[in-house]
Design a protein around this motif. Structure first.
Motif, PDB file in Angstrom:
ATOM      1  N   LYS A   5       0.836  -1.209   0.000  1.00  0.00           N
ATOM      2  CA  LYS A   5       0.000   0.000   0.000  1.00  0.00           C
ATOM      3  C   LYS A   5       0.862   1.248   0.000  1.00  0.00           C
ATOM      4  CE  LYS A   5      -4.271  -1.722   2.086  1.00  0.00           C
ATOM      5  NZ  LYS A   5      -5.173  -1.646   3.228  1.00  0.00           N
ATOM      6  N   LYS A   6       1.926   1.227   0.811  1.00  0.00           N
ATOM      7  CA  LYS A   6       2.828   2.380   0.850  1.00  0.00           C
ATOM      8  C   LYS A   6       3.465   2.606  -0.500  1.00  0.00           C
ATOM      9  CE  LYS A   6       4.035   2.323   5.753  1.00  0.00           C
ATOM     10  NZ  LYS A   6       5.114   2.110   6.736  1.00  0.00           N
ATOM     11  N   LYS A   7       3.830   1.501  -1.182  1.00  0.00           N
ATOM     12  CA  LYS A   7       4.474   1.611  -2.492  1.00  0.00           C
ATOM     13  C   LYS A   7       3.508   2.214  -3.500  1.00  0.00           C
ATOM     14  CE  LYS A   7       7.019  -1.138  -5.847  1.00  0.00           C
ATOM     15  NZ  LYS A   7       7.461  -2.488  -6.251  1.00  0.00           N
ATOM     16  N   ASP A   8       2.217   1.751  -3.437  1.00  0.00           N
ATOM     17  CA  ASP A   8       1.207   2.269  -4.351  1.00  0.00           C
ATOM     18  C   ASP A   8       0.969   3.754  -4.146  1.00  0.00           C
ATOM     19  OD1 ASP A   8       0.898  -0.177  -5.518  1.00  0.00           O
ATOM     20  OD2 ASP A   8      -0.841  -0.762  -4.305  1.00  0.00           O
ATOM     21  N   LYS A   9       1.035   4.202  -2.886  1.00  0.00           N
ATOM     22  CA  LYS A   9       0.782   5.608  -2.600  1.00  0.00           C
ATOM     23  C   LYS A   9       1.821   6.508  -3.231  1.00  0.00           C
ATOM     24  CE  LYS A   9      -1.802   5.148   1.740  1.00  0.00           C
ATOM     25  NZ  LYS A   9      -1.785   5.380   3.193  1.00  0.00           N
ATOM     26  N   LYS A  10       3.026   5.985  -3.405  1.00  0.00           N
ATOM     27  CA  LYS A  10       4.087   6.786  -3.980  1.00  0.00           C
ATOM     28  C   LYS A  10       3.910   7.004  -5.477  1.00  0.00           C
ATOM     29  CE  LYS A  10       7.601   5.434  -0.589  1.00  0.00           C
ATOM     30  NZ  LYS A  10       8.892   4.740  -0.375  1.00  0.00           N
ATOM     31  N   LYS A  11       3.096   6.174  -6.114  1.00  0.00           N
ATOM     32  CA  LYS A  11       2.866   6.310  -7.553  1.00  0.00           C
ATOM     33  C   LYS A  11       1.964   7.498  -7.825  1.00  0.00           C
ATOM     34  CE  LYS A  11       3.182   1.335  -8.444  1.00  0.00           C
ATOM     35  NZ  LYS A  11       2.423   0.143  -8.852  1.00  0.00           N
ATOM     36  N   GLY A  12       2.312   8.239  -8.867  1.00  0.00           N
ATOM     37  CA  GLY A  12       1.484   9.371  -9.250  1.00  0.00           C
ATOM     38  C   GLY A  12       0.263   8.932 -10.047  1.00  0.00           C
ATOM     39  N   PHE A  13      -0.585   9.890 -10.353  1.00  0.00           N
ATOM     40  CA  PHE A  13      -1.822   9.602 -11.095  1.00  0.00           C
ATOM     41  C   PHE A  13      -1.535   8.937 -12.435  1.00  0.00           C
ATOM     42  CE2 PHE A  13      -4.599  11.098 -14.535  1.00  0.00           C
ATOM     43  CZ  PHE A  13      -5.793  10.498 -14.151  1.00  0.00           C
ATOM     44  N   TRP A  14      -0.573   9.501 -13.195  1.00  0.00           N
ATOM     45  CA  TRP A  14      -0.295   8.986 -14.540  1.00  0.00           C
ATOM     46  C   TRP A  14       0.311   7.593 -14.481  1.00  0.00           C
ATOM     47  CZ3 TRP A  14      -2.896  11.147 -18.118  1.00  0.00           C
ATOM     48  CH2 TRP A  14      -3.184  12.518 -18.074  1.00  0.00           C
ATOM     49  N   ALA A  15       1.170   7.335 -13.501  1.00  0.00           N
ATOM     50  CA  ALA A  15       1.772   6.003 -13.369  1.00  0.00           C
ATOM     51  C   ALA A  15       0.706   4.956 -13.061  1.00  0.00           C
ATOM     52  CB  ALA A  15       2.844   6.013 -12.280  1.00  0.00           C
ATOM     53  N   LYS A  16      -0.230   5.314 -12.185  1.00  0.00           N
ATOM     54  CA  LYS A  16      -1.321   4.392 -11.850  1.00  0.00           C
ATOM     55  C   LYS A  16      -2.212   4.144 -13.060  1.00  0.00           C
ATOM     56  CE  LYS A  16      -1.667   5.553  -6.919  1.00  0.00           C
ATOM     57  NZ  LYS A  16      -2.505   6.173  -5.876  1.00  0.00           N
ATOM     58  N   LEU A  17      -2.499   5.214 -13.827  1.00  0.00           N
ATOM     59  CA  LEU A  17      -3.330   5.064 -15.024  1.00  0.00           C
ATOM     60  C   LEU A  17      -2.633   4.170 -16.044  1.00  0.00           C
ATOM     61  CD1 LEU A  17      -5.809   5.862 -16.732  1.00  0.00           C
ATOM     62  CD2 LEU A  17      -4.487   7.830 -17.549  1.00  0.00           C
ATOM     63  N   ALA A  18      -1.340   4.413 -16.257  1.00  0.00           N
ATOM     64  CA  ALA A  18      -0.583   3.617 -17.223  1.00  0.00           C
ATOM     65  C   ALA A  18      -0.567   2.145 -16.825  1.00  0.00           C
ATOM     66  CB  ALA A  18       0.836   4.149 -17.338  1.00  0.00           C
ATOM     67  N   GLU A  19      -0.330   1.887 -15.543  1.00  0.00           N
ATOM     68  CA  GLU A  19      -0.301   0.497 -15.066  1.00  0.00           C
ATOM     69  C   GLU A  19      -1.652  -0.177 -15.258  1.00  0.00           C
ATOM     70  OE1 GLU A  19       0.562  -1.980 -10.932  1.00  0.00           O
ATOM     71  OE2 GLU A  19       1.428   0.014 -11.226  1.00  0.00           O
ATOM     72  N   ARG A  20      -2.721   0.539 -14.954  1.00  0.00           N
ATOM     73  CA  ARG A  20      -4.068  -0.022 -15.095  1.00  0.00           C
ATOM     74  C   ARG A  20      -4.385  -0.341 -16.561  1.00  0.00           C
ATOM     75  NH1 ARG A  20      -6.359   3.531 -12.209  1.00  0.00           N
ATOM     76  NH2 ARG A  20      -7.201   4.892 -13.823  1.00  0.00           N
ATOM     77  N   GLU A  21      -3.994   0.584 -17.469  1.00  0.00           N
ATOM     78  CA  GLU A  21      -4.275   0.378 -18.890  1.00  0.00           C
ATOM     79  C   GLU A  21      -3.458  -0.777 -19.467  1.00  0.00           C
ATOM     80  OE1 GLU A  21      -6.453   1.876 -20.983  1.00  0.00           O
ATOM     81  OE2 GLU A  21      -7.298   2.970 -19.285  1.00  0.00           O
ATOM     82  N   ILE A  22      -2.175  -0.834 -19.123  1.00  0.00           N
ATOM     83  CA  ILE A  22      -1.293  -1.873 -19.681  1.00  0.00           C
ATOM     84  C   ILE A  22      -1.678  -3.257 -19.170  1.00  0.00           C
ATOM     85  CG2 ILE A  22       1.103  -2.706 -19.735  1.00  0.00           C
ATOM     86  CD1 ILE A  22       1.949   0.277 -19.683  1.00  0.00           C
ATOM     87  N   SER A 126      -0.512   1.023 -24.273  1.00  0.00           N
ATOM     88  CA  SER A 126      -1.381  -0.069 -23.818  1.00  0.00           C
ATOM     89  C   SER A 126      -1.989  -0.808 -25.006  1.00  0.00           C
ATOM     90  CB  SER A 126      -2.494   0.465 -22.906  1.00  0.00           C
ATOM     91  OG  SER A 126      -3.366   1.336 -23.618  1.00  0.00           O
ATOM     92  N   GLY A 127      -2.274  -0.073 -26.103  1.00  0.00           N
ATOM     93  CA  GLY A 127      -2.792  -0.708 -27.317  1.00  0.00           C
ATOM     94  C   GLY A 127      -1.776  -1.664 -27.917  1.00  0.00           C
ATOM     95  N   ILE A 128      -0.515  -1.240 -27.953  1.00  0.00           N
ATOM     96  CA  ILE A 128       0.566  -2.092 -28.469  1.00  0.00           C
ATOM     97  C   ILE A 128       0.733  -3.321 -27.571  1.00  0.00           C
ATOM     98  CG2 ILE A 128       3.068  -2.202 -28.850  1.00  0.00           C
ATOM     99  CD1 ILE A 128       2.894   0.806 -29.611  1.00  0.00           C
ATOM    100  N   ALA A 129       0.666  -3.114 -26.256  1.00  0.00           N
ATOM    101  CA  ALA A 129       0.775  -4.231 -25.313  1.00  0.00           C
ATOM    102  C   ALA A 129      -0.350  -5.238 -25.532  1.00  0.00           C
ATOM    103  CB  ALA A 129       0.749  -3.698 -23.877  1.00  0.00           C
ATOM    104  N   GLN A 130      -1.568  -4.739 -25.799  1.00  0.00           N
ATOM    105  CA  GLN A 130      -2.714  -5.618 -26.049  1.00  0.00           C
ATOM    106  C   GLN A 130      -2.500  -6.450 -27.302  1.00  0.00           C
ATOM    107  OE1 GLN A 130      -5.614  -6.211 -24.531  1.00  0.00           O
ATOM    108  NE2 GLN A 130      -5.799  -4.640 -22.956  1.00  0.00           N
ATOM    109  N   VAL A 131      -2.056  -5.802 -28.372  1.00  0.00           N
ATOM    110  CA  VAL A 131      -1.853  -6.487 -29.652  1.00  0.00           C
ATOM    111  C   VAL A 131      -0.796  -7.582 -29.521  1.00  0.00           C
ATOM    112  CG1 VAL A 131      -1.023  -6.218 -32.028  1.00  0.00           C
ATOM    113  CG2 VAL A 131      -2.570  -4.515 -31.055  1.00  0.00           C
ATOM    114  N   CYS A 132       0.277  -7.275 -28.806  1.00  0.00           N
ATOM    115  CA  CYS A 132       1.399  -8.210 -28.700  1.00  0.00           C
ATOM    116  C   CYS A 132       1.281  -9.183 -27.527  1.00  0.00           C
ATOM    117  CB  CYS A 132       2.704  -7.426 -28.582  1.00  0.00           C
ATOM    118  SG  CYS A 132       3.074  -6.405 -30.030  1.00  0.00           S
TER     119      CYS A 132
END
Length: 382
Positions: A5-22, A126-132
């Protein structure tokens, strides 16, 4: 659980969005499918590129229009020029005229554009990750691969190489490195200023301020598209590299596991590859960490490098030379391009009869890898 949880809190909004999408991958591919693109995948990737380019270009064009149209329509009403008295200093005393509201407005628009470009980059990656079908949670390097794709979407440098003692900027002074990075960030502004200067000379007295300002539309649209293209190329290269890196590491292990001279010079060879690129690259990190672990070599943050290693390769024993040549050629290919610096090293090794490959072959292999055709020709020769 608490640590996570502490590690997740350190992630910014964009990093969390990118991780969720990928992580929205439904169909994972095996190693062979990962670096060979079929016709359907190639077509889907082209569609992703086209959509992303259009969005990036529109963002660049709208950024210029939304910035300058209110400025020319409303002028001093919205953006008055204010005379600011500078505090006493040894460089310049007196007043300076500033359009403070316009500067603030510009900064807000730039931030909005950067946020939007970050969003479309994340969607493209994330689109490239999905395709591959990558990254695969069953891969032992899954977390590294996931973080590498997140870094691409956010256009962050992957500096993990530093942690294992490999520095692509070895030999450059710190001022040179800072200046190099600073100049890269000024490319769009500098090219726009140059374009304005050329057009002002061409148009002469007809060069109205509004016309000159609007000339920035194609310039910023171009650089946005260029940036998006770079992100997508990088994402594809990072997706295709892991299985090839594993294959190369297994090959070198089978050939060199009983060769102490190869082990002794492995760090030097990896450093040589990194210095050739003059940039931190995830594929070089993954190659380095895989080989160092494979050969059970202690990872050091500040190892002692041989600055003359390239010149000394011809003097190594034949078995070591064979291993170094394969590693070097593979290493310079896996970021998708061969630099002029690398070509110079390749020509040197060819002249010394260390490389059995031609310059044309190496360029062809790198091009095949970049285009998703694999590098079977390289492994066949290796």
């Amino acid at each position: 659980m608490t640590k996570k949880k502490k590690k997740d809190k350190k992630k910014g909004f964009w990093a969390k969005l990118a991780e969720r999408e990928i992580k929205k991958i439904n169909d994972f591919q095996d190693d062979h499918e990962l670096f060979i693109l079929n016709q359907e995948e190639v077509q889907t990737l082209k569609e992703i590129r086209t959509r992303t380019f259009i969005k990036a270009a529109i963002a660049g064009a709208l950024g210029v229009i939304v910035l300058y149209m209110p400025y020319h329509w409303f002028g001093q009403t919205l953006f008055p020029t204010r005379t600011i008295l500078l505090p006493s200093n040894p460089i310049y005393n007196g007043t300076v005229d500033l359009e403070i509201e316009f500067i603030a407005y510009s900064i807000v628009l730039v931030m909005i554009e950067i946020w939007y470009l970050t969003y479309i980059n994340i969607k493209a990656v994330s689109g490239i990750a999905q395709v591959c079908g990558h990254p695969n949670p069953t891969d032992e390097n899954y977390d590294h691969n996931l973080q590498a794709l997140i870094a691409v979407g956010l256009e962050r440098k992957h500096k993990e190489l530093k942690k294992i003692g490999i520095n692509p900027y070895e030999g450059l002074n710190k001022i040179g490195v800072v200046l190099f990075q600073f100049l890269l960030r000024l490319k769009a502004t500098a090219s726009n200023m140059f374009f304005r200067m050329v057009m002002k000379r061409a148009l002469g007295r007809f060069a109205l301020r509004l016309v000159l300002d609007m000339l920035g539309i194609p310039v910023y649209a171009f650089w946005n598209v260029w940036g998006a293209r770079k992100v997508m190329n990088e994402a594809r290269i990072r997706v295709m590299a892991p299985p090839l890196i594993k294959r190369c590491a297994d090959l070198l292990w089978e050939e060199q596991k009983d060769n102490p001279e190869f082990r002794k010079h492995l760090y030097d060879a990896l450093q040589l590859i990194s210095e050739s690129k003059r940039s931190f690259h995830y594929n070089h990190f993954l190659l380095s960490i895989t080989l160092l672990n494979k050969f059970d070599i202690e990872i050091r943050e500040e190892p002692n490098y041989n600055p003359n290693f390239l010149e000394e390769i011809p003097s190594l024993n034949e078995k070591t030379r064979e291993g170094i040549q394969k590693l070097y050629i593979f290493g310079i290919m896996i970021d998708g391009r061969i630099s002029l610096r690398e070509l110079k090293a390749v020509r040197f090794l060819i002249d010394k009869d260390v490389l059995p490959y031609s310059e044309q072959e190496i360029k062809l292999w790198a091009n095949d890898y970049f285009n998703g055709k694999g590098i079977e020709a390289f492994f066949a020769r290796a």
